[in-house]
Design an enzyme around this catalytic site. Sequence first.
Site, PDB file in Angstrom:
ATOM      1  N   TYR A 245      22.608  12.632 -25.792  1.00 46.94           N
ATOM      2  CA  TYR A 245      22.136  13.203 -24.035  1.00 46.94           C
ATOM      3  C   TYR A 245      21.534  14.618 -24.882  1.00 46.94           C
ATOM      4  O   TYR A 245      21.780  15.302 -24.714  1.00 46.94           O
ATOM      5  CB  TYR A 245      22.312  12.822 -23.324  1.00 46.94           C
ATOM      6  CG  TYR A 245      23.760  13.849 -22.851  1.00 46.94           C
ATOM      7  CD1 TYR A 245      24.589  12.538 -23.726  1.00 46.94           C
ATOM      8  CD2 TYR A 245      24.083  14.684 -22.466  1.00 46.94           C
ATOM      9  CE1 TYR A 245      26.114  13.751 -23.666  1.00 46.94           C
ATOM     10  CE2 TYR A 245      25.568  14.887 -22.490  1.00 46.94           C
ATOM     11  CZ  TYR A 245      26.611  14.873 -22.827  1.00 46.94           C
ATOM     12  OH  TYR A 245      28.049  15.232 -23.085  1.00 46.94           O
TER      13      TYR A 245
ATOM     14  N   GLN B 172      31.494  17.341 -31.056  1.00 47.53           N
ATOM     15  CA  GLN B 172      30.214  17.591 -30.344  1.00 47.53           C
ATOM     16  C   GLN B 172      29.010  18.695 -32.225  1.00 47.53           C
ATOM     17  O   GLN B 172      29.881  19.271 -32.725  1.00 47.53           O
ATOM     18  CB  GLN B 172      30.156  18.567 -29.355  1.00 47.53           C
ATOM     19  CG  GLN B 172      30.423  20.696 -30.048  1.00 47.53           C
ATOM     20  CD  GLN B 172      28.950  21.509 -29.601  1.00 47.53           C
ATOM     21  OE1 GLN B 172      28.610  20.973 -27.564  1.00 47.53           O
ATOM     22  NE2 GLN B 172      29.516  22.771 -29.447  1.00 47.53           N
TER      23      GLN B 172
HETATM   24  O1  76R Z   1      30.337  25.561 -31.691  1.00 47.53           O
HETATM   25  C1  76R Z   1      31.215  25.638 -31.652  1.00 47.53           C
HETATM   26  O2  76R Z   1      32.065  24.920 -31.656  1.00 47.53           O
HETATM   27  C2  76R Z   1      32.341  26.695 -30.647  1.00 47.53           C
HETATM   28  C3  76R Z   1      32.567  26.436 -29.553  1.00 47.53           C
HETATM   29  C4  76R Z   1      30.939  25.812 -28.633  1.00 47.53           C
HETATM   30  C5  76R Z   1      29.667  26.170 -28.596  1.00 47.53           C
HETATM   31  C6  76R Z   1      29.321  27.782 -28.554  1.00 47.53           C
HETATM   32  C7  76R Z   1      31.431  24.495 -28.261  1.00 47.53           C
HETATM   33  C8  76R Z   1      32.372  23.248 -28.515  1.00 47.53           C
HETATM   34  N1  76R Z   1      30.514  23.849 -27.776  1.00 47.53           N
HETATM   35  C9  76R Z   1      29.373  24.953 -27.661  1.00 47.53           C
HETATM   36  C10 76R Z   1      28.220  25.596 -27.227  1.00 47.53           C
HETATM   37 MN1  76R Z   1      29.838  22.343 -26.647  1.00 47.53          MN
HETATM   38  N2  76R Z   1      29.371  20.319 -25.694  1.00 47.53           N
HETATM   39  C11 76R Z   1      28.212  20.529 -25.423  1.00 47.53           C
HETATM   40  C12 76R Z   1      28.529  19.178 -23.706  1.00 47.53           C
HETATM   41  O3  76R Z   1      28.500  16.774 -21.017  1.00 47.53           O
HETATM   42  C13 76R Z   1      28.410  18.253 -20.220  1.00 47.53           C
HETATM   43  O4  76R Z   1      29.031  18.407 -19.277  1.00 47.53           O
HETATM   44  C14 76R Z   1      28.460  19.177 -21.278  1.00 47.53           C
HETATM   45  C15 76R Z   1      27.428  18.468 -22.618  1.00 47.53           C
HETATM   46  C16 76R Z   1      30.219  18.441 -23.950  1.00 47.53           C
HETATM   47  C17 76R Z   1      30.323  17.854 -23.976  1.00 47.53           C
HETATM   48  C18 76R Z   1      30.771  19.735 -25.165  1.00 47.53           C
HETATM   49  C19 76R Z   1      31.144  18.626 -26.069  1.00 47.53           C
HETATM   50  N3  76R Z   1      27.779  22.910 -26.007  1.00 47.53           N
HETATM   51  C20 76R Z   1      27.187  24.206 -26.406  1.00 47.53           C
HETATM   52  C21 76R Z   1      25.919  24.029 -25.779  1.00 47.53           C
HETATM   53  C22 76R Z   1      25.017  25.077 -26.466  1.00 47.53           C
HETATM   54  C23 76R Z   1      24.971  26.668 -24.934  1.00 47.53           C
HETATM   55  C24 76R Z   1      23.578  27.427 -26.090  1.00 47.53           C
HETATM   56  O5  76R Z   1      23.803  27.587 -27.321  1.00 47.53           O
HETATM   57  O6  76R Z   1      23.519  28.450 -25.287  1.00 47.53           O
HETATM   58  C25 76R Z   1      25.768  23.173 -24.359  1.00 47.53           C
HETATM   59  C26 76R Z   1      24.609  22.670 -25.168  1.00 47.53           C
HETATM   60  C27 76R Z   1      26.979  22.594 -24.850  1.00 47.53           C
HETATM   61  C28 76R Z   1      27.189  20.860 -24.208  1.00 47.53           C
HETATM   62  N4  76R Z   1      31.436  21.546 -26.804  1.00 47.53           N
HETATM   63  C29 76R Z   1      32.800  22.427 -27.969  1.00 47.53           C
HETATM   64  C30 76R Z   1      32.368  20.519 -27.022  1.00 47.53           C
HETATM   65  C31 76R Z   1      33.314  20.038 -27.569  1.00 47.53           C
HETATM   66  C32 76R Z   1      33.739  18.926 -27.814  1.00 47.53           C
HETATM   67  C33 76R Z   1      33.849  21.473 -28.549  1.00 47.53           C
HETATM   68  C34 76R Z   1      35.069  21.508 -29.121  1.00 47.53           C
HETATM   69  C35 76R Z   1      34.212  21.709 -30.627  1.00 47.53           C
HETATM   70  C36 76R Z   1      34.124  20.870 -31.210  1.00 47.53           C
HETATM   71  O7  76R Z   1      34.572  19.938 -31.497  1.00 47.53           O
HETATM   72  O8  76R Z   1      32.900  20.194 -32.205  1.00 47.53           O
END
Ligand code: 76R
Length: 281
Positions: free
Chosen positions: A175, A215
């Site tokens: 999404y 993710q």
């Molecule tokens: O990259 C990394 O793993 C470090 C930590 C981390 C970052 C920087 C991280 C971890 N995320 C990051 C950035 Mn994420 N993520 C989402 C969603 O549905 C929602 O409410 C939001 C959608 C999910 C479900 C999710 C899951 N993340 C981001 C960013 C970029 C922001 C920017 O650069 O400004 C977005 C838009 C975003 C959204 N996040 C994790 C997860 C999961 C499962 C993790 C743990 C790491 C993994 O297993 O990959």
Amino acid sequence: MSQGRPESAQEPPSLTPREGWHCLHIFYRFDRGVLAAMPPEQVRQGREEVTGMLDPAGSEAPQRMQTSVVSGHKADFGLMLMDPDPLKIDAVHQRLSASRLGPALTPAYSFVSMTEVSEYVPSVEQYAQQLIDEGEQEGSPAFQAKVKAYQGREPAMRKMRLTPDLPDWPATCFYPMNKKRKVGENWFTLPFSARRKMMSEHARSGMSFAGRVTQLITVGVGLEDWEWGVTLWAKNPEYLKDIVYRMRFDEASARYAEFGPFYTSYIVPPAEMLRHCRVER
Ligand code: 76R
């Protein structure tokens, strides 16, 4: 997002990013009327042609190519494609359209993005500074051990963000999302420290799903209608609902996130996708 690096005037024009890959999520529907009117031989040959085109080991395949069957009526199947060359990615779409099954294929949705390492993922130096800010004694054995461990993990983390191996898990969900730009609730006017605090809360709740969900965030800013593409893979589809529900309570999502349409799909080999979609005669 990350701020990127300063340009050099000497840099030659290129379609290849200096680091990371281009990414395309593309979803298609089969036009049943066109399919039903096709000679059976065309369907049979078309099936073979498309199976070959979607083979990740094929000679013209982009670096990553994943096929999945989409749940619901938004689409029948989806592809996730990644490569340093955006034309190699687009060529998959053009080959499919020009194939014997092409007349029966209707694109339903697509999302163009690129990989990057988020600015919230600290460099080794930033990580060391964070430890000091959290009260760790600079140069102490514990400090040095933590920095060394992070130094060891960092290259693999970068690879996972920039040129990832796609997880071998059956359920996936894509999404697009934005961060809000509303007066009083504008993510982009917040200082870095406030954004980093919220993103580390976000990362912690993400990490509590380790082993069940991963993710990949790809960036659409400057390329697409939405700022980010969220691709989640789960060992079981129930973890998709669990994680997204859980994250709705994180301030970064609860207060600042806006979401586009969700595409839930199940990863299958291309021939299985065609069978599942009853492209047979
Ligand atoms: O990259 C990394 O793993 C470090 C930590 C981390 C970052 C920087 C991280 C971890 N995320 C990051 C950035 Mn994420 N993520 C989402 C969603 O549905 C929602 O409410 C939001 C959608 C999910 C479900 C999710 C899951 N993340 C981001 C960013 C970029 C922001 C920017 O650069 O400004 C977005 C838009 C975003 C959204 N996040 C994790 C997860 C999961 C499962 C993790 C743990 C790491 C993994 O297993 O990959």
